[in-house]
Design a protein around this motif. Structure first.
Motif, PDB file in Angstrom:
ATOM      1  N   LYS A 128      65.478  37.927  43.722  1.00  0.00           N
ATOM      2  CA  LYS A 128      66.770  37.271  43.477  1.00  0.00           C
ATOM      3  C   LYS A 128      67.826  38.349  43.222  1.00  0.00           C
ATOM      4  N   ASP A 129      69.070  37.927  43.147  1.00  0.00           N
ATOM      5  CA  ASP A 129      70.121  38.881  42.784  1.00  0.00           C
ATOM      6  C   ASP A 129      69.788  39.525  41.439  1.00  0.00           C
ATOM      7  N   PHE A 130      69.950  40.846  41.359  1.00  0.00           N
ATOM      8  CA  PHE A 130      69.743  41.555  40.102  1.00  0.00           C
ATOM      9  C   PHE A 130      70.952  41.282  39.218  1.00  0.00           C
ATOM     10  N   VAL A 131      70.701  40.907  37.964  1.00  0.00           N
ATOM     11  CA  VAL A 131      71.788  40.377  37.130  1.00  0.00           C
ATOM     12  C   VAL A 131      72.864  41.418  36.811  1.00  0.00           C
ATOM     13  N   ASN A 132      72.511  42.525  36.182  1.00  0.00           N
ATOM     14  CA  ASN A 132      73.556  43.515  35.842  1.00  0.00           C
ATOM     15  C   ASN A 132      73.700  44.547  36.958  1.00  0.00           C
ATOM     16  N   PHE A 133      74.039  44.042  38.128  1.00  0.00           N
ATOM     17  CA  PHE A 133      74.036  44.893  39.316  1.00  0.00           C
ATOM     18  C   PHE A 133      75.242  45.830  39.362  1.00  0.00           C
ATOM     19  N   ASN A 134      74.983  47.083  39.681  1.00  0.00           N
ATOM     20  CA  ASN A 134      76.046  48.065  39.854  1.00  0.00           C
ATOM     21  C   ASN A 134      75.694  48.933  41.063  1.00  0.00           C
ATOM     22  N   ALA A 135      76.356  48.659  42.187  1.00  0.00           N
ATOM     23  CA  ALA A 135      76.008  49.315  43.449  1.00  0.00           C
ATOM     24  C   ALA A 135      76.151  50.833  43.359  1.00  0.00           C
ATOM     25  N   LYS A 136      77.213  51.278  42.701  1.00  0.00           N
ATOM     26  CA  LYS A 136      77.486  52.707  42.598  1.00  0.00           C
ATOM     27  C   LYS A 136      76.367  53.419  41.826  1.00  0.00           C
ATOM     28  N   GLN A 137      75.985  52.807  40.734  1.00  0.00           N
ATOM     29  CA  GLN A 137      74.917  53.346  39.901  1.00  0.00           C
ATOM     30  C   GLN A 137      73.591  53.406  40.674  1.00  0.00           C
ATOM     31  N   ASP A 138      73.280  52.325  41.385  1.00  0.00           N
ATOM     32  CA  ASP A 138      72.049  52.281  42.181  1.00  0.00           C
ATOM     33  C   ASP A 138      72.055  53.346  43.271  1.00  0.00           C
ATOM     34  N   ALA A 139      73.222  53.527  43.903  1.00  0.00           N
ATOM     35  CA  ALA A 139      73.342  54.546  44.949  1.00  0.00           C
ATOM     36  C   ALA A 139      73.026  55.924  44.367  1.00  0.00           C
ATOM     37  N   GLU A 140      73.498  56.182  43.137  1.00  0.00           N
ATOM     38  CA  GLU A 140      73.233  57.480  42.496  1.00  0.00           C
ATOM     39  C   GLU A 140      71.760  57.646  42.128  1.00  0.00           C
ATOM     40  N   LEU A 141      71.155  56.548  41.664  1.00  0.00           N
ATOM     41  CA  LEU A 141      69.717  56.595  41.337  1.00  0.00           C
ATOM     42  C   LEU A 141      68.898  56.951  42.583  1.00  0.00           C
ATOM     43  N   LEU A 142      69.268  56.353  43.709  1.00  0.00           N
ATOM     44  CA  LEU A 142      68.558  56.644  44.962  1.00  0.00           C
ATOM     45  C   LEU A 142      68.821  58.081  45.412  1.00  0.00           C
ATOM     46  N   HIS A 143      70.059  58.517  45.239  1.00  0.00           N
ATOM     47  CA  HIS A 143      70.424  59.892  45.606  1.00  0.00           C
ATOM     48  C   HIS A 143      69.578  60.891  44.808  1.00  0.00           C
ATOM     49  N   LYS A 144      69.487  60.652  43.521  1.00  0.00           N
ATOM     50  CA  LYS A 144      68.671  61.519  42.643  1.00  0.00           C
ATOM     51  C   LYS A 144      67.203  61.484  43.043  1.00  0.00           C
ATOM     52  N   ALA A 145      66.729  60.294  43.399  1.00  0.00           N
ATOM     53  CA  ALA A 145      65.309  60.142  43.759  1.00  0.00           C
ATOM     54  C   ALA A 145      64.958  60.938  45.015  1.00  0.00           C
ATOM     55  N   MET A 146      65.987  61.226  45.841  1.00  0.00           N
ATOM     56  CA  MET A 146      65.731  61.946  47.095  1.00  0.00           C
ATOM     57  C   MET A 146      66.128  63.412  47.032  1.00  0.00           C
ATOM     58  N   LYS A 147      66.790  63.801  45.937  1.00  0.00           N
ATOM     59  CA  LYS A 147      67.325  65.159  45.849  1.00  0.00           C
ATOM     60  C   LYS A 147      66.238  66.157  45.457  1.00  0.00           C
ATOM     61  N   GLY A 148      66.411  67.401  45.910  1.00  0.00           N
ATOM     62  CA  GLY A 148      65.496  68.455  45.465  1.00  0.00           C
ATOM     63  C   GLY A 148      64.128  68.359  46.109  1.00  0.00           C
ATOM     64  N   ILE A 149      63.158  69.021  45.471  1.00  0.00           N
ATOM     65  CA  ILE A 149      61.819  69.084  46.054  1.00  0.00           C
ATOM     66  C   ILE A 149      61.049  67.821  45.692  1.00  0.00           C
ATOM     67  N   GLY A 150      60.436  67.214  46.688  1.00  0.00           N
ATOM     68  CA  GLY A 150      59.663  65.998  46.426  1.00  0.00           C
ATOM     69  C   GLY A 150      60.570  64.789  46.271  1.00  0.00           C
ATOM     70  N   THR A 151      60.027  63.642  46.584  1.00  0.00           N
ATOM     71  CA  THR A 151      60.800  62.403  46.521  1.00  0.00           C
ATOM     72  C   THR A 151      60.208  61.508  45.448  1.00  0.00           C
ATOM     73  N   ASP A 152      61.051  60.871  44.670  1.00  0.00           N
ATOM     74  CA  ASP A 152      60.577  59.944  43.651  1.00  0.00           C
ATOM     75  C   ASP A 152      60.444  58.551  44.272  1.00  0.00           C
TER      76      ASP A 152
END
Length: 316
Positions: A8-32
């Motif tokens: 379902k829709d995530f209640v406290n949704f923040n697209a910008k914040q999620d985009a940054e979380l994904l960016h961090k997860a892919m940054k540097g060595i290894g992927t989260d």
């Protein structure tokens, strides 16, 4: 209509914040991978589209391409599917089914038998825009005979609405006369009735048919037809009776045999996660005595398996 999806829709949704979380997860060595799968499976498809836009705005590149370059295998395929709008996903699955070596009839059958008229009309439009051709032309170029005719009828997305009381008995009699009632099947009759009546109407016709023939309509179809036509007609009947039960059966078939049919498993879990996954789970449990969750758990592994379990949304 109540949402009986697991996502379902995530209640406290923040697209910008999620985009940054994904960016961090892919940054540097290894992927989260853990962050990626937890985040994407707990956002609705509309929200994933917003994250995609926010990511491009912040980083000047496409989120899906970035994810693809970091991930691999079945998990990558699943993530790309989750990032695709539902109608585009159906269109791309149909395109792949038609354009590959040989036609994947099972995909055509599943999508055209189970989607609503409105969804089918949208898929036809999106297919033209995104896959560069006419869906009907591509289907008729790749199929033949009565199988092709029924697909084309379904593709019109113009089933009758509601129940026509005066026609129930007559439809049942026509089906009986066309099948069990004579040597050689009048397939055209079957195709016309199955392809054009509403699901509510068909359920009443099937009940009347059973009284008349002493057996289920499925038995008649299995006895009178073969191959992809039989599979399509059975899918249409099953979807008229219960779309969630149809998908529960398909999911069971995708797992409970030698080797998992991951493409089918993935396609159903992605495309039903926001529509009727909870109903599918209930049907699965009732039909097979095991939970869909445990069955997926036994049959899959790694991040791919974890993501599917999140889409399943819980154990029964």
């Amino acid at each position: 209509m109540a949402n009986i999806g697991s996502v379902k829709d995530f209640v406290n949704f923040n697209a910008k914040q999620d985009a940054e979380l994904l960016h961090k997860a892919m940054k540097g060595i290894g992927t989260d991978e853990g962050t990626i799968l937890m985040l994407l499976t707990s956002r609705s498809n509309n929200q994933r589209q917003e994250i995609k836009a926010a990511y491009k705005k912040a980083h000047g590149k496409d989120l899906v391409s970035a994810l693809k370059s970091e991930l691999g295998g079945l998990f990558e395929t699943l993530v790309v599917a989750l990032m695709t709008p539902p109608i585009s996903y159906d269109a791309s699955q149909l395109h792949k089914a038609l354009k590959g070596a040989g036609t994947d009839d099972d995909v055509l059958i599943e999508i055209l038998a189970s989607r609503t008229c409105a969804q089918i009309k949208d898929v036809v439009k999106v297919y033209k825009k995104e896959c560069g051709g006419k869906l009907e032309k591509d289907i008729t170029g790749d199929t033949s005979g009565h199988f092709q005719k029924l697909l084309v009828i379904l593709l019109q997305g113009s089933r009758d609405e509601g129940v026509d009381e005066d026609r129930i008995e007559n439809d049942a009699k026509e089906l009986f006369a066309a099948g069990e009632g004579k040597v050689g099947t009048d397939v055209e009759k079957f195709i016309n009735i199955l392809g054009n009546r509403s699901h509510e109407h068909l359920r009443l016709v099937f009940d009347a048919y059973k009284k008349l023939a002493g057996s289920d309509i499925e038995d008649s179809i299995e006895g009178e037809t073969t191959g992809n036509l039989e599979n399509l007609m059975l899918a249409v009947v099953k979807c008229a009776k219960s779309v969630p039960a149809y998908f529960a059966e398909s999911l069971n078939g995708s797992m409970r045999r030698a080797g998992t049919d991951d493409q089918t498993l993935m396609r159903i879990m992605v495309s039903r996660s926001e529509t009727d996954m909870l109903d599918i789970r209930a049907c699965f449990k009732k039909m097979y005595g095991a939970s869909l969750y445990n069955t997926i758990q036994d049959d899959t592994a790694g991040d791919y398996g974890k993501a599917l379990l999140y889409l399943c949304g819980g154990n029964d």
